[in-house]
Design a protein around this motif. Structure first.
Motif, PDB file in Angstrom:
ATOM      1  N   ILE A 167      43.251  37.243  48.097  1.00  0.00           N
ATOM      2  CA  ILE A 167      41.817  36.942  47.990  1.00  0.00           C
ATOM      3  C   ILE A 167      41.493  36.465  46.579  1.00  0.00           C
ATOM      4  CG2 ILE A 167      39.500  37.961  48.005  1.00  0.00           C
ATOM      5  CD1 ILE A 167      40.534  39.833  50.272  1.00  0.00           C
ATOM      6  N   ALA A 168      42.025  37.163  45.574  1.00  0.00           N
ATOM      7  CA  ALA A 168      41.775  36.758  44.185  1.00  0.00           C
ATOM      8  C   ALA A 168      42.336  35.367  43.915  1.00  0.00           C
ATOM      9  CB  ALA A 168      42.398  37.775  43.218  1.00  0.00           C
ATOM     10  N   GLY A 169      43.494  35.053  44.487  1.00  0.00           N
ATOM     11  CA  GLY A 169      44.087  33.724  44.316  1.00  0.00           C
ATOM     12  C   GLY A 169      43.225  32.633  44.922  1.00  0.00           C
ATOM     13  N   LEU A 170      42.708  32.896  46.110  1.00  0.00           N
ATOM     14  CA  LEU A 170      41.818  31.914  46.752  1.00  0.00           C
ATOM     15  C   LEU A 170      40.550  31.701  45.940  1.00  0.00           C
ATOM     16  CD1 LEU A 170      42.132  32.907  50.518  1.00  0.00           C
ATOM     17  CD2 LEU A 170      42.854  30.762  49.463  1.00  0.00           C
ATOM     18  N   GLY A 174      41.213  29.722  42.726  1.00  0.00           N
ATOM     19  CA  GLY A 174      41.321  28.291  43.022  1.00  0.00           C
ATOM     20  C   GLY A 174      39.965  27.664  43.272  1.00  0.00           C
ATOM     21  N   HIS A 175      39.111  28.382  43.996  1.00  0.00           N
ATOM     22  CA  HIS A 175      37.763  27.874  44.285  1.00  0.00           C
ATOM     23  C   HIS A 175      36.977  27.652  43.001  1.00  0.00           C
ATOM     24  CE1 HIS A 175      33.715  27.553  45.911  1.00  0.00           C
ATOM     25  NE2 HIS A 175      33.362  28.559  45.142  1.00  0.00           N
ATOM     26  N   PHE A 176      36.985  28.659  42.112  1.00  0.00           N
ATOM     27  CA  PHE A 176      36.210  28.527  40.874  1.00  0.00           C
ATOM     28  C   PHE A 176      36.812  27.480  39.942  1.00  0.00           C
ATOM     29  CE2 PHE A 176      34.590  32.819  42.082  1.00  0.00           C
ATOM     30  CZ  PHE A 176      33.261  32.449  42.188  1.00  0.00           C
ATOM     31  N   SER A 177      38.110  27.297  39.998  1.00  0.00           N
ATOM     32  CA  SER A 177      38.743  26.241  39.216  1.00  0.00           C
ATOM     33  C   SER A 177      38.259  24.873  39.696  1.00  0.00           C
ATOM     34  CB  SER A 177      40.263  26.342  39.345  1.00  0.00           C
ATOM     35  OG  SER A 177      40.885  25.263  38.694  1.00  0.00           O
ATOM     36  N   LEU A 201      39.867  35.893  37.501  1.00  0.00           N
ATOM     37  CA  LEU A 201      40.537  36.063  38.791  1.00  0.00           C
ATOM     38  C   LEU A 201      42.025  35.747  38.703  1.00  0.00           C
ATOM     39  CD1 LEU A 201      37.697  34.672  41.039  1.00  0.00           C
ATOM     40  CD2 LEU A 201      38.543  37.028  41.004  1.00  0.00           C
ATOM     41  N   ALA A 202      42.391  34.800  37.852  1.00  0.00           N
ATOM     42  CA  ALA A 202      43.815  34.492  37.654  1.00  0.00           C
ATOM     43  C   ALA A 202      44.527  35.694  37.018  1.00  0.00           C
ATOM     44  CB  ALA A 202      43.976  33.249  36.788  1.00  0.00           C
ATOM     45  N   LYS A 203      43.848  36.373  36.097  1.00  0.00           N
ATOM     46  CA  LYS A 203      44.417  37.589  35.504  1.00  0.00           C
ATOM     47  C   LYS A 203      44.567  38.666  36.575  1.00  0.00           C
ATOM     48  CE  LYS A 203      42.409  36.674  30.992  1.00  0.00           C
ATOM     49  NZ  LYS A 203      41.317  37.001  30.071  1.00  0.00           N
ATOM     50  N   ALA A 204      43.572  38.770  37.460  1.00  0.00           N
ATOM     51  CA  ALA A 204      43.646  39.759  38.546  1.00  0.00           C
ATOM     52  C   ALA A 204      44.857  39.486  39.431  1.00  0.00           C
ATOM     53  CB  ALA A 204      42.361  39.729  39.376  1.00  0.00           C
TER      54      ALA A 204
END
Length: 173
Positions: free
Chosen positions: A47-50, A53-56, A128-131
């Motif tokens: 979920i954090a990965g998705l 990516g969305h916020f990026s 989120l990438a850190k998460a």
């Protein structure tokens, strides 16, 4: 006619007995808890990965919109300068310099708004990438815990997952 005995029935019974035997042992229960915890970590990592990516993507889109607005701002400015340098042509309606300045300020405001939006999305992506990183390390350590039978590694994995959860929450706020 004889009934054919299905060998999988015995296999199923043996598997059930073995599972009950393992569940009775504290090691089996602990391994099950570690496996469930690891699966939950994997879900949060996905979920954090998705979301990262969305916020990026949103950050990039915001930056593109800001660049478009800045280009529009520059075009308006150039047009205003050219208009001020040309002599008045009969029948051509020119905008007042005050109106042009007002339009430029509106365009500039939109560009700055898009830049702020892009920066916010990029910051969310970063958290989120850190998460995701913490969740992935937690998953790996938890897997090693199951393989090695060392409970301390599972506790370390849980701590890393909690750190990942903290970054996850910060990234969503």
């Amino acid at each position: 006619m004889e009934e054919i005995e299905i060998p999988t029935e015995h296999l199923h019974e043996q598997m059930k007995e073995k599972a009950e035997e393992l569940m009775g042992k504290s090691e089996g229960k602990l391994s099950m808890y570690i496996a469930i915890c690891t699966a939950l970590m994997a879900v949060f990592a996905a979920i954090a990965g998705l979301l990262a990516g969305h916020f990026s993507n949103e950050a990039v889109i915001g930056q593109i919109k800001a660049s478009d607005q800045w280009a529009f701002y520059q075009a308006k400015s150039i047009k205003a300068v050219i208009q001020s340098l040309q002599p008045q042509v009969a029948g051509v309606v020119r905008k007042a310099p005050e109106q042009i300045k007002k339009e430029e300020e509106e365009i500039k405001g939109k560009a700055q708004e898009f830049e702020k939006e892009s920066a916010i999305n990029l910051e969310k992506h970063s958290w989120l990438a850190k998460a995701v990183t913490f969740f992935q390390v937690a998953i790996a350590i938890s897997a090693i815990s199951i393989l090695s039978g060392k409970t301390i590694l599972w506790y370390i994995g849980i701590l890393l997952a909690l750190a990942g959860s903290t970054f996850f929450i910060i990234g969503l706020l």
